[in-house]
Write an enzyme that holds these catalytic residues in place. Structure first.
Site, mmCIF file in Angstrom:
data_model
loop_
_atom_site.group_PDB
_atom_site.id
_atom_site.type_symbol
_atom_site.label_atom_id
_atom_site.label_comp_id
_atom_site.label_asym_id
_atom_site.label_seq_id
_atom_site.Cartn_x
_atom_site.Cartn_y
_atom_site.Cartn_z
ATOM 1 N N PRO A 139 55.228 26.346 42.447
ATOM 2 C CA PRO A 139 54.423 25.147 42.260
ATOM 3 C C PRO A 139 53.263 25.126 43.240
ATOM 4 O O PRO A 139 53.398 25.553 44.382
ATOM 5 C CB PRO A 139 55.414 24.009 42.551
ATOM 6 C CG PRO A 139 56.408 24.620 43.493
ATOM 7 C CD PRO A 139 56.526 26.068 43.109
ATOM 8 N N ASP A 142 33.154 32.773 50.285
ATOM 9 C CA ASP A 142 33.379 31.552 49.520
ATOM 10 C C ASP A 142 32.479 30.454 50.078
ATOM 11 O O ASP A 142 31.655 30.694 50.963
ATOM 12 C CB ASP A 142 34.856 31.149 49.509
ATOM 13 C CG ASP A 142 35.347 30.681 50.865
ATOM 14 O OD1 ASP A 142 34.726 31.042 51.880
ATOM 15 O OD2 ASP A 142 36.353 29.940 50.923
ATOM 16 N N ASP A 168 32.637 27.899 52.073
ATOM 17 C CA ASP A 168 32.559 27.545 53.496
ATOM 18 C C ASP A 168 32.700 28.766 54.400
ATOM 19 O O ASP A 168 32.867 28.638 55.607
ATOM 20 C CB ASP A 168 33.593 26.480 53.864
ATOM 21 C CG ASP A 168 35.034 26.960 53.720
ATOM 22 O OD1 ASP A 168 35.264 27.942 52.992
ATOM 23 O OD2 ASP A 168 35.928 26.346 54.332
ATOM 24 N N ARG A 179 51.783 28.043 39.417
ATOM 25 C CA ARG A 179 51.074 29.317 39.498
ATOM 26 C C ARG A 179 52.022 30.458 39.141
ATOM 27 O O ARG A 179 53.172 30.482 39.583
ATOM 28 C CB ARG A 179 50.486 29.513 40.893
ATOM 29 C CG ARG A 179 49.556 28.362 41.280
ATOM 30 C CD ARG A 179 48.805 28.617 42.561
ATOM 31 N NE ARG A 179 48.033 27.449 42.966
ATOM 32 C CZ ARG A 179 46.838 27.111 42.476
ATOM 33 N NH1 ARG A 179 46.274 27.896 41.564
ATOM 34 N NH2 ARG A 179 46.213 26.032 42.893
ATOM 35 N N ALA A 217 45.632 37.723 49.678
ATOM 36 C CA ALA A 217 44.934 38.537 48.683
ATOM 37 C C ALA A 217 43.568 37.953 48.344
ATOM 38 O O ALA A 217 42.642 38.676 47.956
ATOM 39 C CB ALA A 217 45.791 38.669 47.426
ATOM 40 N N ASN A 218 43.410 36.632 48.527
ATOM 41 C CA ASN A 218 42.136 35.979 48.201
ATOM 42 C C ASN A 218 41.025 36.287 49.203
ATOM 43 O O ASN A 218 39.880 35.852 49.015
ATOM 44 C CB ASN A 218 42.322 34.466 48.070
ATOM 45 C CG ASN A 218 42.798 33.805 49.368
ATOM 46 O OD1 ASN A 218 42.567 34.295 50.464
ATOM 47 N ND2 ASN A 218 43.476 32.669 49.229
ATOM 48 N N SER A 220 35.443 23.912 50.609
ATOM 49 C CA SER A 220 35.559 25.356 50.499
ATOM 50 C C SER A 220 35.052 25.887 49.158
ATOM 51 O O SER A 220 33.882 25.744 48.831
ATOM 52 C CB SER A 220 37.020 25.766 50.738
ATOM 53 O OG SER A 220 37.162 27.156 50.812
#
Length: 564
Positions: free
Chosen positions: A497, A276, A278, A505, A371-372, A64
């Protein structure tokens, strides 16, 4: 099962000493040179899964948005979903088995899940454009064939296209034709019919610049362009002809760094988007007349699509329930807009596509986006049947709305998030609603936010609950976060985590830069001093405090101009 043949072939795919990997939401990912044995063994596992489900199983070779030197592999279940969680454990166990134990581990898995070893197996394989992918894909094929499975190698595909192929094959073609041409034709036909109902005042509204991250998306979108050219003109950048995969480009780079990718020519107010590596994520962006960069991420996409679907459902007069699924990373402004303006219920799940996808299946129309930029819309079978029936029976405006919904059903890749599919949906909605990208962006204003990841020795020092929004341990961490945020308007922060690497994170948002400056200066140091006893607790709190302090550097990085 021919154990002698298995022993012979596995010797060509030996496991490196000491290497331990974990199958997560993204499957396995690491440096490509460490993955040969994993690929072979995932071929074995795919055969077992196919036999157990009596279905076609997919295997995708990709990492990815990871750097080009990495690679990875993940299995795709019968309806195009992520691999079932219980089988993630089997994947991890099989990948980490020592060579001499491979046979026994394989037999143990077979017995645990009651695999009929005499059942036929069929596996389809796809790969991205990484230099290592072709060789690693062959290792998967070796694993499939040694257990007597049949295999179809699609070669170069986006990840969502492989999910689509698996879904088509396991529904006897009802979902679509399991070829790239079938994919192109289904989506393009729906897009052209949908946009054919839009009034457009000029050609500028139908032009889009696409950053393809120097990945597989460039190849496949390039092939697909002629199918929908009458409805949209796309110009490809970072098409793999010169640049390196995901290097200073792609959706993850744009989202993380909040700036445009290298290699794209941006003019004021032009619509641009990034895939992104992929092509399963997408984010939009533009540059205003003052040269400021504006990002429209998965939250903005979810609000645009949800409001459009809500309007159509109201128009046809049916009580179809719409639900929107987000994660803790969703900007608070997007959640409030959806609940208070669009008036649709919003639900929060743990991070990871499998969690959002599962929750979205509970609704007649389930919208989910991280959100990504990874997300899609799911329609229940009952809702699909009802919409198609109404498209034939209703008249005038109601009939038009029902037919538009029917096209939307075909335009979404309901197997998984798909950058190409989502791009076409967004472009259709903008055209139908007559919105510019600036008007879309202005639907609500994002709260200033900050994301960081902190490298740690053991990520398990932190555990969470409430869809990862509340820290359970170490003791005192959540209290420290609460003290930092409770006095400031619209503020929140959480730590979690990572599921795949030893990092923690950290996310924080508030109504303004000033709020966080005051929060950190007024409370951060005092709280840190109070709770400094206890090593792991202090380490965790220090991470939060440092992340909030990082807000002070935003002005130097140019974020203040963006947020205000």
């Amino acid at each position: 099962m021919d154990l002698d043949a298995l022993t012979k072939h596995s010797a060509f795919h030996a496991k490196p000493d000491g290497l331990i990997l974990q199958y997560g939401t993204a499957g396995f990912r690491t440096k490509a040179e460490h993955l040969d044995h994993v690929m072979f063994r995932m071929g074995l596992l795919a055969v077992l899964r196919s036999k157990q489900t009596k279905s076609t199983i997919g295997v995708m070779v990709t990492a990815s948005h990871n750097p080009e030197e990495d690679n990875g592999v993940k299995l795709v279940d019968p309806l195009g979903e992520m691999l079932a969680p219980s089988w993630e454990e089997h994947a991890t166990c099989l990948a980490n088995a020592e060579d001499q134990n491979l046979q026994s581990v394989l037999m143990d898995i077979s017995e645990k899940v009651a695999v009929n070893l005499h059942q036929d197996a069929f596996v389809v394989i796809g790969r991205d454009t990484r230099p290592s992918s072709e060789k690693l894909s062959q290792s998967v094929i070796d694993g499939v064939t040694v257990l007597g499975g049949q295999v179809h190698d699609y070669g170069l595909l986006t990840t969502p296209q492989l999910h689509y192929m698996v879904y088509c094959r396991n529904t006897s073609g009802q979902y679509g034709e399991a070829t790239t041409e079938g994919y192109y034709e289904k989506l393009s036909k729906a897009f052209v019919e949908l946009t054919g109902q839009a009034f457009c005042s000029g050609d500028d509204h139908r032009k889009l610049k696409v950053d393809c991250a120097n990945g597989i998306g460039a190849l496949k979108l390039g092939e697909m362009k002629p199918y929908f050219s009458q409805g949209l003109s796309v110009q490809l950048f970072n098409d793999g002809s010169g640049g390196k995969l995901n290097y200073f480009c792609g959706a993850d780079f744009v989202k993380t760094h909040q700036k445009p990718p290298q290699g794209i020519e941006m003019k004021s107010s032009e619509r641009c988007c990034s895939f992104d590596g992929d092509a399963d994520r997408i984010v939009y962006y533009y540059q205003d007349v003052d040269g400021h960069f504006h990002l429209l991420d998965g939250d903005k996409i979810a609000t645009l699509i949800s409001s459009f679907l809500k309007e159509l459902v109201l128009e046809i007069g049916e009580s179809l329930n719409i639900g929107v699924v987000q994660t803790a990373y969703a900007n608070g402004s997007s959640t409030r807009y959806l609940e208070e303006v669009v008036k649709v219920p919003v639900y929060c799940t743990k991070t990871g596509v499998k969690h959002l996808h599962h929750k979205a299946q509970e609704f007649d129309i389930g919208v989910y986006f991280e959100a990504n930029g990874h997300g899609t819309v799911l329609f229940s079978k009952a809702a699909e049947t009802k919409i198609k029936q109404l498209a034939k029976e209703l008249e005038d405006k109601k009939s038009k709305a029902a037919k538009m919904l029917e096209n939307v059903i075909d335009l979404f890749n309901q197997a998984t998030g798909d950058a190409i599919s989502d791009m076409l949906v967004i472009e259709a909605v903008l055209a139908l609603k007559g919105l510019t990208i600036q008007q879309w962006d202005a639907l609500y204003m994002d709260l200033p936010n900050r994301q960081l990841k902190v490298k740690v020795a053991d990520r398990q020092v932190i555990s969470t609950t409430d869809a990862e929004r509340q820290a359970v341990k170490p003791p005192g961490l959540q209290e420290a976060i609460n003290d930092l945020v409770k006095k400031y308007k619209l503020s929140r922060a959480f730590v979690r985590p990572s599921g795949t690497e030893d990092v923690v994170r950290v996310y924080a948002e508030a109504d303004s830069q000033v709020s966080w400056d005051r929060a950190v200066e007024g409370k951060g140091r005092d709280r840190l001093t109070e709770l400094e006893e206890g090593g792991s607790r202090r380490e965790a709190i220090l991470m939060v405090w440092q992340s909030l302090m990082s807000w002070r550097f935003m002005a130097f990085l140019g974020f203040i101009t963006y947020f205000h």
